[in-house]
Motif scaffolding. Structure first.
Motif, PDB file in Angstrom:
ATOM      1  N   VAL A   1       0.824  -1.210   0.000  1.00 23.47           N
ATOM      2  CA  VAL A   1       0.000   0.000   0.000  1.00 23.47           C
ATOM      3  C   VAL A   1       0.855   1.256   0.000  1.00 23.47           C
ATOM      4  O   VAL A   1       0.593   2.203  -0.742  1.00 23.47           O
ATOM      5  CB  VAL A   1      -0.952   0.014   1.216  1.00 23.47           C
ATOM      6  CG1 VAL A   1      -1.770   1.290   1.259  1.00 23.47           C
ATOM      7  CG2 VAL A   1      -1.848  -1.214   1.205  1.00 23.47           C
ATOM      8  N   SER A   2       1.904   1.280   0.837  1.00 27.19           N
ATOM      9  CA  SER A   2       2.751   2.473   0.923  1.00 27.19           C
ATOM     10  C   SER A   2       4.156   2.103   1.369  1.00 27.19           C
ATOM     11  O   SER A   2       4.393   1.029   1.931  1.00 27.19           O
ATOM     12  CB  SER A   2       2.144   3.504   1.878  1.00 27.19           C
ATOM     13  OG  SER A   2       2.144   3.018   3.204  1.00 27.19           O
ATOM     14  N   GLY A   3       5.084   3.019   1.131  1.00 19.89           N
ATOM     15  CA  GLY A   3       6.465   2.835   1.551  1.00 19.89           C
ATOM     16  C   GLY A   3       7.251   1.912   0.631  1.00 19.89           C
ATOM     17  O   GLY A   3       6.741   1.401  -0.365  1.00 19.89           O
ATOM     18  N   ARG A   4       8.533   1.736   0.990  1.00 17.23           N
ATOM     19  CA  ARG A   4       9.440   0.871   0.225  1.00 17.23           C
ATOM     20  C   ARG A   4       9.954  -0.219   1.159  1.00 17.23           C
ATOM     21  O   ARG A   4      10.503   0.081   2.217  1.00 17.23           O
ATOM     22  CB  ARG A   4      10.620   1.656  -0.328  1.00 17.23           C
ATOM     23  CG  ARG A   4      10.195   2.772  -1.289  1.00 17.23           C
ATOM     24  CD  ARG A   4      11.384   3.546  -1.822  1.00 17.23           C
ATOM     25  NE  ARG A   4      12.097   2.786  -2.839  1.00 17.23           N
ATOM     26  CZ  ARG A   4      11.737   2.705  -4.112  1.00 17.23           C
ATOM     27  NH1 ARG A   4      10.650   3.330  -4.530  1.00 17.23           N
ATOM     28  NH2 ARG A   4      12.441   2.016  -4.977  1.00 17.23           N
ATOM     29  N   LEU A   5       9.792  -1.475   0.748  1.00 15.47           N
ATOM     30  CA  LEU A   5      10.220  -2.627   1.540  1.00 15.47           C
ATOM     31  C   LEU A   5      11.275  -3.392   0.761  1.00 15.47           C
ATOM     32  O   LEU A   5      11.026  -3.843  -0.359  1.00 15.47           O
ATOM     33  CB  LEU A   5       9.032  -3.541   1.844  1.00 15.47           C
ATOM     34  CG  LEU A   5       9.329  -4.769   2.686  1.00 15.47           C
ATOM     35  CD1 LEU A   5       9.710  -4.369   4.111  1.00 15.47           C
ATOM     36  CD2 LEU A   5       8.128  -5.702   2.707  1.00 15.47           C
ATOM     37  N   HIS A   6      12.457  -3.537   1.352  1.00 12.14           N
ATOM     38  CA  HIS A   6      13.534  -4.324   0.755  1.00 12.14           C
ATOM     39  C   HIS A   6      13.544  -5.692   1.408  1.00 12.14           C
ATOM     40  O   HIS A   6      13.495  -5.784   2.634  1.00 12.14           O
ATOM     41  CB  HIS A   6      14.884  -3.633   0.946  1.00 12.14           C
ATOM     42  CG  HIS A   6      15.956  -4.205   0.089  1.00 12.14           C
ATOM     43  ND1 HIS A   6      16.241  -3.707  -1.148  1.00 12.14           N
ATOM     44  CD2 HIS A   6      16.788  -5.260   0.281  1.00 12.14           C
ATOM     45  CE1 HIS A   6      17.213  -4.414  -1.691  1.00 12.14           C
ATOM     46  NE2 HIS A   6      17.565  -5.377  -0.842  1.00 12.14           N
TER      47      HIS A   6
ATOM     48  N   ASP B   1       2.682  -2.876  -5.837  1.00 13.95           N
ATOM     49  CA  ASP B   1       3.244  -4.205  -6.080  1.00 13.95           C
ATOM     50  C   ASP B   1       2.471  -5.267  -5.306  1.00 13.95           C
ATOM     51  O   ASP B   1       1.918  -5.001  -4.236  1.00 13.95           O
ATOM     52  CB  ASP B   1       4.714  -4.278  -5.624  1.00 13.95           C
ATOM     53  CG  ASP B   1       5.664  -3.533  -6.542  1.00 13.95           C
ATOM     54  OD1 ASP B   1       5.261  -3.156  -7.668  1.00 13.95           O
ATOM     55  OD2 ASP B   1       6.827  -3.330  -6.127  1.00 13.95           O
ATOM     56  N   VAL B   2       2.466  -6.467  -5.850  1.00 15.01           N
ATOM     57  CA  VAL B   2       1.980  -7.659  -5.165  1.00 15.01           C
ATOM     58  C   VAL B   2       3.177  -8.589  -5.069  1.00 15.01           C
ATOM     59  O   VAL B   2       3.874  -8.816  -6.062  1.00 15.01           O
ATOM     60  CB  VAL B   2       0.832  -8.335  -5.941  1.00 15.01           C
ATOM     61  CG1 VAL B   2       0.435  -9.643  -5.292  1.00 15.01           C
ATOM     62  CG2 VAL B   2      -0.361  -7.394  -6.035  1.00 15.01           C
TER      63      VAL B   2
ATOM     64  N   VAL C   1       1.447  -2.992   4.281  1.00 16.36           N
ATOM     65  CA  VAL C   1       1.106  -4.087   3.379  1.00 16.36           C
ATOM     66  C   VAL C   1      -0.164  -4.769   3.870  1.00 16.36           C
ATOM     67  O   VAL C   1      -0.432  -4.811   5.069  1.00 16.36           O
ATOM     68  CB  VAL C   1       2.238  -5.131   3.244  1.00 16.36           C
ATOM     69  CG1 VAL C   1       3.477  -4.522   2.632  1.00 16.36           C
ATOM     70  CG2 VAL C   1       2.553  -5.784   4.566  1.00 16.36           C
ATOM     71  N   ILE C   2      -0.921  -5.298   2.937  1.00 11.88           N
ATOM     72  CA  ILE C   2      -2.074  -6.155   3.244  1.00 11.88           C
ATOM     73  C   ILE C   2      -1.664  -7.567   2.846  1.00 11.88           C
ATOM     74  O   ILE C   2      -1.284  -7.808   1.700  1.00 11.88           O
ATOM     75  CB  ILE C   2      -3.342  -5.730   2.469  1.00 11.88           C
ATOM     76  CG1 ILE C   2      -3.695  -4.265   2.740  1.00 11.88           C
ATOM     77  CG2 ILE C   2      -4.506  -6.672   2.796  1.00 11.88           C
ATOM     78  CD1 ILE C   2      -4.061  -3.942   4.164  1.00 11.88           C
ATOM     79  N   ASP C   3      -1.722  -8.481   3.804  1.00 10.61           N
ATOM     80  CA  ASP C   3      -1.225  -9.845   3.614  1.00 10.61           C
ATOM     81  C   ASP C   3      -2.368 -10.834   3.798  1.00 10.61           C
ATOM     82  O   ASP C   3      -3.173 -10.686   4.719  1.00 10.61           O
ATOM     83  CB  ASP C   3      -0.129 -10.103   4.645  1.00 10.61           C
ATOM     84  CG  ASP C   3       0.608 -11.397   4.431  1.00 10.61           C
ATOM     85  OD1 ASP C   3      -0.034 -12.459   4.507  1.00 10.61           O
ATOM     86  OD2 ASP C   3       1.822 -11.352   4.216  1.00 10.61           O
ATOM     87  N   ILE C   4      -2.421 -11.852   2.933  1.00 12.02           N
ATOM     88  CA  ILE C   4      -3.506 -12.837   3.063  1.00 12.02           C
ATOM     89  C   ILE C   4      -3.008 -14.249   3.345  1.00 12.02           C
ATOM     90  O   ILE C   4      -3.793 -15.183   3.333  1.00 12.02           O
ATOM     91  CB  ILE C   4      -4.426 -12.850   1.829  1.00 12.02           C
ATOM     92  CG1 ILE C   4      -3.664 -13.215   0.562  1.00 12.02           C
ATOM     93  CG2 ILE C   4      -5.151 -11.536   1.674  1.00 12.02           C
ATOM     94  CD1 ILE C   4      -4.549 -13.509  -0.623  1.00 12.02           C
TER      95      ILE C   4
END
Length: 114
Positions: free
Chosen positions: A63-68, A83-84, A103-106
């Motif tokens: 949803v937002s931000g940058r994740l490495h 991104d997904v 992030v939204i995680d399922i």
């Protein structure tokens, strides 16, 4: 028909520089994770779970931000809004920059940071 909201999650788990909000509807648990700048899995969550790396699988929408993310095999990538990602067990990750990651995680949040 059923309805739930992250405005009133079923459960909230907090840890250093982050939190996970969980909503279960039917047999699916959705997790909304918020990681603040400076969050890193190996610093903020590893002490809670005592594993070498994150063992939760994740299928998530960024949803937002940058994740490495760095996998145990050394492969790595960076994820941005829109991104997904599909992350198998065995990874570390951290926030890049000064914007929180959401992030939204399922798949993996039901057992995350227990």
């Amino acid at each position: 028909m059923k309805k739930k909201s992250f405005l009133k999650p079923d459960e909230v788990r907090t840890f250093e520089k982050g939190k996970v909000e969980l909503v279960t509807i039917g047999t699916i648990t959705f997790g909304r994770a918020t990681f603040q700048p400076g969050w890193k899995w190996s610093v903020s969550v590893k002490p809670l779970v005592n594993t070498k790396s994150c063992e939760a699988p994740h299928l998530q929408y960024h949803v937002s931000g940058r994740l490495h993310v760095v996998m145990d095999d050394g492969s790595e990538d960076e994820f941005v809004p829109g991104d997904v990602s599909l992350l198998p067990p065995g990874h570390d990750g951290w926030v890049v920059g000064d914007e929180p990651v959401v992030v939204i995680d399922i798949t993996g949040m039901a057992d995350y940071a227990k």
